[in-house]
Design a protein around this motif. Structure first.
Motif, mmCIF file in Angstrom:
data_model
loop_
_atom_site.group_PDB
_atom_site.id
_atom_site.type_symbol
_atom_site.label_atom_id
_atom_site.label_comp_id
_atom_site.label_asym_id
_atom_site.label_seq_id
_atom_site.Cartn_x
_atom_site.Cartn_y
_atom_site.Cartn_z
ATOM 1 N N ARG A 53 81.048 69.723 -65.680
ATOM 2 C CA ARG A 53 81.326 68.622 -66.588
ATOM 3 C C ARG A 53 81.306 67.274 -65.887
ATOM 4 O O ARG A 53 80.707 66.319 -66.368
ATOM 5 C CB ARG A 53 82.686 68.821 -67.263
ATOM 6 C CG ARG A 53 82.555 69.619 -68.528
ATOM 7 C CD ARG A 53 83.887 70.123 -69.010
ATOM 8 N NE ARG A 53 83.666 71.140 -70.035
ATOM 9 C CZ ARG A 53 83.598 70.857 -71.333
ATOM 10 N NH1 ARG A 53 83.755 69.632 -71.751
ATOM 11 N NH2 ARG A 53 83.385 71.823 -72.200
ATOM 12 N N MET A 61 68.615 61.344 -65.191
ATOM 13 C CA MET A 61 68.940 60.159 -65.990
ATOM 14 C C MET A 61 68.847 58.888 -65.163
ATOM 15 O O MET A 61 68.307 57.869 -65.607
ATOM 16 C CB MET A 61 70.357 60.286 -66.553
ATOM 17 C CG MET A 61 70.481 61.318 -67.644
ATOM 18 S SD MET A 61 72.201 61.594 -68.079
ATOM 19 C CE MET A 61 72.641 59.992 -68.735
ATOM 20 N N VAL A 62 69.399 58.964 -63.948
ATOM 21 C CA VAL A 62 69.353 57.790 -63.084
ATOM 22 C C VAL A 62 67.898 57.428 -62.772
ATOM 23 O O VAL A 62 67.521 56.250 -62.784
ATOM 24 C CB VAL A 62 70.148 58.055 -61.781
ATOM 25 C CG1 VAL A 62 69.907 56.944 -60.775
ATOM 26 C CG2 VAL A 62 71.621 58.177 -62.090
ATOM 27 N N VAL A 122 73.293 74.149 -67.219
ATOM 28 C CA VAL A 122 74.501 73.426 -66.841
ATOM 29 C C VAL A 122 74.425 72.921 -65.396
ATOM 30 O O VAL A 122 75.430 72.893 -64.683
ATOM 31 C CB VAL A 122 75.779 74.270 -67.063
ATOM 32 C CG1 VAL A 122 76.969 73.349 -67.282
ATOM 33 C CG2 VAL A 122 75.642 75.178 -68.263
ATOM 34 N N ALA A 143 70.102 70.849 -68.279
ATOM 35 C CA ALA A 143 71.315 70.895 -69.091
ATOM 36 C C ALA A 143 71.543 72.305 -69.617
ATOM 37 O O ALA A 143 72.677 72.769 -69.710
ATOM 38 C CB ALA A 143 71.218 69.906 -70.259
ATOM 39 N N VAL A 160 70.888 66.891 -63.991
ATOM 40 C CA VAL A 160 70.709 66.079 -65.200
ATOM 41 C C VAL A 160 70.964 64.610 -64.871
ATOM 42 O O VAL A 160 70.198 63.719 -65.252
ATOM 43 C CB VAL A 160 71.662 66.543 -66.318
ATOM 44 C CG1 VAL A 160 71.560 65.624 -67.528
ATOM 45 C CG2 VAL A 160 71.351 67.970 -66.727
ATOM 46 N N LEU A 161 72.052 64.364 -64.129
ATOM 47 C CA LEU A 161 72.393 62.979 -63.786
ATOM 48 C C LEU A 161 71.321 62.342 -62.915
ATOM 49 O O LEU A 161 70.949 61.188 -63.117
ATOM 50 C CB LEU A 161 73.748 62.933 -63.071
ATOM 51 C CG LEU A 161 74.955 63.003 -63.988
ATOM 52 C CD1 LEU A 161 76.232 63.033 -63.177
ATOM 53 C CD2 LEU A 161 74.964 61.817 -64.938
ATOM 54 N N THR A 201 74.525 70.001 -64.110
ATOM 55 C CA THR A 201 74.789 68.629 -64.540
ATOM 56 C C THR A 201 74.388 67.604 -63.491
ATOM 57 O O THR A 201 73.938 66.506 -63.815
ATOM 58 C CB THR A 201 76.277 68.474 -64.873
ATOM 59 O OG1 THR A 201 76.667 69.604 -65.646
ATOM 60 C CG2 THR A 201 76.524 67.227 -65.654
ATOM 61 N N ILE A 221 65.307 58.014 -64.677
ATOM 62 C CA ILE A 221 64.739 57.392 -65.882
ATOM 63 C C ILE A 221 65.135 55.916 -65.940
ATOM 64 O O ILE A 221 64.300 55.040 -66.169
ATOM 65 C CB ILE A 221 65.230 58.127 -67.143
ATOM 66 C CG1 ILE A 221 64.600 59.522 -67.220
ATOM 67 C CG2 ILE A 221 64.893 57.333 -68.400
ATOM 68 C CD1 ILE A 221 65.188 60.406 -68.292
ATOM 69 N N ILE A 261 65.424 66.996 -67.900
ATOM 70 C CA ILE A 261 66.883 66.892 -68.005
ATOM 71 C C ILE A 261 67.442 67.880 -69.026
ATOM 72 O O ILE A 261 68.522 68.417 -68.836
ATOM 73 C CB ILE A 261 67.353 65.443 -68.298
ATOM 74 C CG1 ILE A 261 66.659 64.853 -69.511
ATOM 75 C CG2 ILE A 261 67.150 64.543 -67.099
ATOM 76 C CD1 ILE A 261 67.162 63.470 -69.871
ATOM 77 N N LEU A 262 66.684 68.150 -70.078
ATOM 78 C CA LEU A 262 67.175 69.130 -71.049
ATOM 79 C C LEU A 262 67.166 70.538 -70.444
ATOM 80 O O LEU A 262 68.071 71.339 -70.671
ATOM 81 C CB LEU A 262 66.333 69.090 -72.330
ATOM 82 C CG LEU A 262 66.878 69.890 -73.510
ATOM 83 C CD1 LEU A 262 68.269 69.409 -73.884
ATOM 84 C CD2 LEU A 262 65.964 69.804 -74.716
#
Lengths: 268, 275
Positions: free
Chosen positions: B52, B242-243, B233, B230, B238-239, B235, B245, B226-227
């Protein structure tokens, strides 16, 4: 606007008038041509995406209870996410507009977060909230946050110095200054932010529901992906897409109109 | 602006020199970011659930590993290729039809309604239709990018050309420029700033949309990546995605801005665009 380029064709007013009169066939051609082009290209590849089947679904499927309920659910999610994003956006926007120190400190944070597309938060949101409604609402809140924060900041900053000085000269208290100077001056900007963020939210909820929709009960995005991937009912899919476009258009127009009514003093 | 700035004014540094103030501003920004990161790290260690709340201190190592294995590079390249193709097509079609609409009333009459009808449909809402027509893959994402970028380009090009100073056009005509020369030598250069701001808006829209397109209708690219993580899990990954992107989007926007600004240094619009 469109009168100006006449200069290229003729300079005389008479010719201009005649051309205005003759334009409607071209407008008609544009609309009919687009529909025909769609019918010829896409309708040939995929007959169920053609004009007839889609129009039929527009009449029969769109007013069905299933669609209306999904629409209501999507709107509810937007409403909740929007309120969360807008309230935090306004608070932080006022903070950035009013305290240059705070604006300076947080500026790199916003510069870093802003280019991360709202939809890029969908996977993280799924990790946090699971395949639930909350995941979609969180993404909407994020999507609404930035337009409102940025426009609020600008709005508060753009208060005319003269207005501020005038209020002070007239002996206005701090609250009176906020009430009668800062708020009226920032309000048009905030309304622009509201319009932008609702437009973005509508596009984002549709896409977000396509991803998280597998467990959600409904929602326009869920319906779309369901009818695409499970039932393969193409004409229903296209009818839904048209509905999404019409709603986007109506909401934008309504907010523009409301902004003009609510802030007649604004030049924006 | 001024009413607020007075408070955080220059009085703080004893000597009030500009350079030292700017340095101080930068330092306070860095400290603020470090405080936020520290807060995040503390929360991460208190929650102690890396699924999380991943620890920010581990992210650089994760990113480095993902670069090393090539997972990050491959997906990024796929996204960039799509956005390059879709955006290039949007520029071509958008500028051409914008010029056409502004300079020819009939073209304007033909294209105006279709543009106004199609424009409100969000590019992302087209994904299901595209899934049915072209299927999962590059074409879908390219179409979404194109659709997202083309309308701001059309509208800004057309309005730029329509608002060209009349005296420029008259001057051009007095000097004997005919239609083609007038367009090339007067209309286009004068409208360039507006065309460019359309390009920039179009690119931002395209960058926002491609992630969505790849979440749903692709089997690689940043959105897909990223999906994918996800679902496992992962994470931290994923981060990192995102960063990436965010940073790549920011970098591309800055490059585009610098190029456009360099080409039209006289344009007023860049002045407000300091941040």
């Amino acid at each position: 606007m469109s009168q100006q380029p006449v200069a290229l064709q003729s300079a005389s007013g008479g010719a201009r008038l005649r051309q205005v009169e003759r334009l409607w066939p071209y407008r008609l051609l544009g609309v009919v041509g687009t529909v025909l082009l769609w019918q010829l290209v896409v309708g040939t590849i995929q007959p169920s995406l053609g004009l007839g089947p889609v129009l039929q679904q527009v009449v029969t499927f769109l007013p069905s209870e299933e669609v209306l309920r999904s629409l209501a659910l999507s709107m509810e999610r937007i409403a909740i996410g929007f309120v969360l994003g807008a309230v935090s956006g306004m608070i932080l926007g006022i903070a950035s507009g009013a305290w240059s120190r705070w604006a300076l400190l947080t500026e790199p944070v916003w510069a870093f977060l802003r280019p991360i597309a709202p939809l890029a938060w969908v996977p993280l949101s799924i990790v946090w909230f699971g395949l639930t409604e909350q995941a979609a609402i969180f993404v909407i809140a994020y999507a609404s946050f930035f337009p409102i924060m940025l426009s609020t900041t600008t709005g508060v900053r753009e208060v005319k110095k003269a207005h501020y000085e005038a209020a002070k000269t007239l002996g206005a208290s701090k609250w009176a200054t906020i009430r009668y100077v800062v708020v009226p001056s920032a309000f048009p900007y905030i309304l622009t932010g509201v319009r932008v963020s609702l437009g973005v939210s509508w596009a984002v909820i549709v896409a977000a529901e396509m991803v998280v929709g597998s467990v959600l009960q409904a929602g326009i995005g869920y319906l779309l992906i369901q009818y695409t991937m499970v039932y393969f009912e193409m004409s229903k899919v296209l009818a839904l897409v048209l509905l999404v476009g019409v709603i986007a258009f109506l909401v934008d127009r309504a907010l523009k109109l409301a902004a003009r009514r609510l802030t007649p003093w604004s030049t924006r | 602006m001024t009413l607020i700035n007075r408070r955080g004014g220059a009085a703080r540094t004893g000597k009030g020199r500009l350079v030292s103030r700017r340095l101080q501003d930068r330092a306070s920004q860095v400290i603020f970011i470090l405080v936020l990161l520290a807060l995040w790290a503390v929360i991460a260690s208190v929650v102690d659930d890396s699924a999380r709340v991943p620890n920010p201190l581990h992210l650089p190592a994760d990113a480095w590993a993902m670069i090393g294995t090539g997972e990050l590079g491959g997906d990024l390249l796929a996204s960039l290729r799509r956005i390059g193709t879709g955006f290039a097509l949007a520029v071509l079609v958008g500028v051409l039809s914008g010029v056409f609409m502004a300079l020819n009333r009939r073209a304007d009459a033909v294209l105006d309604m279709p543009v106004e009808i199609l424009r409100p449909i969000p590019a992302l809402a087209l994904i299901p239709v595209l899934l049915l027509v072209v299927g999962i893959g590059d074409t879908l994402a390219i179409c979404v990018v194109f659709y997202a970028a083309v309308f701001p380009i059309i509208l800004n090009t057309a309005s730029g050309l329509r608002n060209v100073e009349r005296s420029y056009v008259e001057a051009g005509r007095v000097m004997g420029a005919r239609r083609a020369a007038l367009v090339r030598e007067v209309y286009i250069p004068a409208a360039l700033p507006s065309i460019f701001s359309g390009l920039r808006t179009g690119f931002q829209f395209a960058w926002m949309s491609i992630v969505g397109a790849e979440l749903i209708g692709a089997s690689n690219g940043m959105g897909y990546m990223i999906l994918y993580y996800a679902k496992f899990v992962a994470t931290d990954k994923v981060l990192v995605g995102m960063v990436t992107i965010g940073l790549v989007g920011l970098a591309l926007d800055r490059v585009l801005l610098a190029v456009l600004k360099g080409l039209t240094p006289w344009a007023q619009q860049w002045k407000s665009d300091v941040s």
